[in-house]
Design an enzyme around this catalytic site. Sequence first.
Site, PDB file in Angstrom:
ATOM      1  N   ASP A  50      42.864 117.464  46.620  1.00 18.72           N
ATOM      2  CA  ASP A  50      44.484 116.904  48.238  1.00 18.72           C
ATOM      3  C   ASP A  50      45.402 116.849  47.402  1.00 18.72           C
ATOM      4  O   ASP A  50      45.831 116.693  46.231  1.00 18.72           O
ATOM      5  CB  ASP A  50      43.436 115.409  46.929  1.00 18.72           C
ATOM      6  CG  ASP A  50      44.083 114.012  48.293  1.00 18.72           C
ATOM      7  OD1 ASP A  50      43.780 114.332  49.789  1.00 18.72           O
ATOM      8  OD2 ASP A  50      43.699 113.430  48.155  1.00 18.72           O
ATOM      9  N   ASP A  61      39.532 106.663  48.951  1.00 16.16           N
ATOM     10  CA  ASP A  61      39.814 106.852  47.399  1.00 16.16           C
ATOM     11  C   ASP A  61      39.618 105.165  47.126  1.00 16.16           C
ATOM     12  O   ASP A  61      39.428 104.757  46.648  1.00 16.16           O
ATOM     13  CB  ASP A  61      40.997 107.535  47.084  1.00 16.16           C
ATOM     14  CG  ASP A  61      42.024 107.272  45.470  1.00 16.16           C
ATOM     15  OD1 ASP A  61      41.020 106.812  45.111  1.00 16.16           O
ATOM     16  OD2 ASP A  61      42.819 107.902  45.362  1.00 16.16           O
ATOM     17  N   GLY A  82      46.419 103.793  50.362  1.00 16.37           N
ATOM     18  CA  GLY A  82      46.348 102.683  49.841  1.00 16.37           C
ATOM     19  C   GLY A  82      46.311 101.514  50.538  1.00 16.37           C
ATOM     20  O   GLY A  82      44.872 101.293  51.436  1.00 16.37           O
ATOM     21  N   SER A 138      43.124 114.885  43.065  1.00 21.67           N
ATOM     22  CA  SER A 138      44.444 114.560  43.348  1.00 21.67           C
ATOM     23  C   SER A 138      45.087 115.868  42.480  1.00 21.67           C
ATOM     24  O   SER A 138      44.165 115.368  40.624  1.00 21.67           O
ATOM     25  CB  SER A 138      44.657 113.529  43.687  1.00 21.67           C
ATOM     26  OG  SER A 138      44.819 113.344  42.065  1.00 21.67           O
TER      27      SER A 138
HETATM   28  P1  13P Z   1      43.279 105.187  51.025  1.00 16.50           P
HETATM   29  O1  13P Z   1      44.544 105.101  50.432  1.00 16.50           O
HETATM   30  O2  13P Z   1      43.089 105.461  52.580  1.00 16.50           O
HETATM   31  O3  13P Z   1      41.433 105.537  50.376  1.00 16.50           O
HETATM   32  O4  13P Z   1      43.258 107.463  51.355  1.00 16.50           O
HETATM   33  C1  13P Z   1      43.078 108.112  50.563  1.00 16.50           C
HETATM   34  C2  13P Z   1      43.550 109.259  51.235  1.00 16.50           C
HETATM   35  O5  13P Z   1      44.352 110.046  52.006  1.00 16.50           O
HETATM   36  C3  13P Z   1      43.148 110.757  50.093  1.00 16.50           C
HETATM   37  O6  13P Z   1      44.093 111.590  50.211  1.00 16.50           O
HETATM   38  O1  G3H Z   2      45.790 110.186  49.148  1.00 19.26           O
HETATM   39  C1  G3H Z   2      45.927 109.795  47.679  1.00 19.26           C
HETATM   40  C2  G3H Z   2      44.543 109.531  47.258  1.00 19.26           C
HETATM   41  O2  G3H Z   2      44.694 108.065  47.016  1.00 19.26           O
HETATM   42  C3  G3H Z   2      44.686 110.344  45.310  1.00 19.26           C
HETATM   43  O3  G3H Z   2      45.727 109.121  44.849  1.00 19.26           O
HETATM   44  O4  G3H Z   2      47.371 110.857  43.616  1.00 19.26           O
HETATM   45  O5  G3H Z   2      46.847 108.118  42.368  1.00 19.26           O
HETATM   46  O6  G3H Z   2      45.587 110.599  42.707  1.00 19.26           O
HETATM   47  P1  G3H Z   2      46.635 109.794  43.654  1.00 19.26           P
HETATM   48 ZN    ZN Z   3      45.592 111.792  51.431  1.00 19.85          ZN
END
Ligand code: 13P
Ligand code: G3H
Ligand code: ZN
Length: 311
Positions: free
Chosen positions: A82, A258, A181, A50
Amino acid sequence: MPIVTSTEMFKKAYEGGYAIGAFNVNNMEIIQGITEAAAEVRSPLILQVSAGARKYAKHVYLMKLIEAAEQDTGLPICVHLDHGESFEICKSCIDGGFTSVMFDGSKYPFEENIRLTREVVEYAHDRGVVVEGELGKLAGIEDDVNVSDEDASFTRPEEVEEFVSRTGVDSLAIAIGTSHGAYKFKPGQKPRLRFDILEDIQKRLPGFPIVLHGASSVIPELVALINNYGGRMPDAVGIPEDMLRQAAKMAVCKINIDSDLRLAMTAGIREYLANNPAEFDPRKYLTQARDYIRTLVKNKLVNVLGSDGKA
Ligand code: 13P
Ligand code: G3H
Ligand code: ZN
């Protein structure tokens, strides 16, 4: 095997009725835990980064760690941005060796989303990089985006063909009830995904790979461990594993995870330090964190995604 795009992975996953796990990575222990699990069960992988991860660890460190994991395991690994929110970040990741980027234009009106996504696709395709687009809005919190339940909206199936043909994207993220989340559903609310929307999209885009974001199951045992060892997490409910299995049998070829990795890492560290209060060597508690990630990911690959043995 060098770092690859997801093209071949998605083709085989679609035909085989399984999905590729796209795991968010932020540091060495997370990368090692994930790739060691995948090496044990011979699974292809998408490692995704990300904007927040790039800020935390720096692009070059993550890229080199992923290259090291590829050398160590010989697995097909795709490196993916991402939730890219601008042309500039997508360009920077493409120029910096990523094989796949997401342009997340889901917050823009339809025409604007098409125009901006198309720009990224043109730059990416000229360099052999694939692009994921998004239609529909997931609820939940990412680094720079906080979409409230009211603003979230399911993907409209009648828009997908036009979006895909006009942008040229290689895969499409959709909103069918998952969210980012740990707190995906209100207390007491039953998890529900709109499989009818997925089915409609699948009919309109035969053979085209669909992506599911916000797909952590928020493993109850990990939340319990965190809370047993001093954590204060409120009750949290994720996406049930049987729903993910069903999605993987359909057009969903990429499942994003994640939050479950974060829970595994935190549970491992909290448990280790609670049981060894005099310990202050980070290698000790990070070993346990990495072990917990390895166990979590192996279970996902074998029992949920079905990508074991496919590398
Ligand atoms: P989660 O928060 O459900 O793990 O989703 C992660 C995600 O979509 C990252 O792009
Ligand atoms: O969809 C988002 C991912 O969980 C990444 O999270 O932007 O806090 O790294 P972050
Ligand atoms: Zn996502």
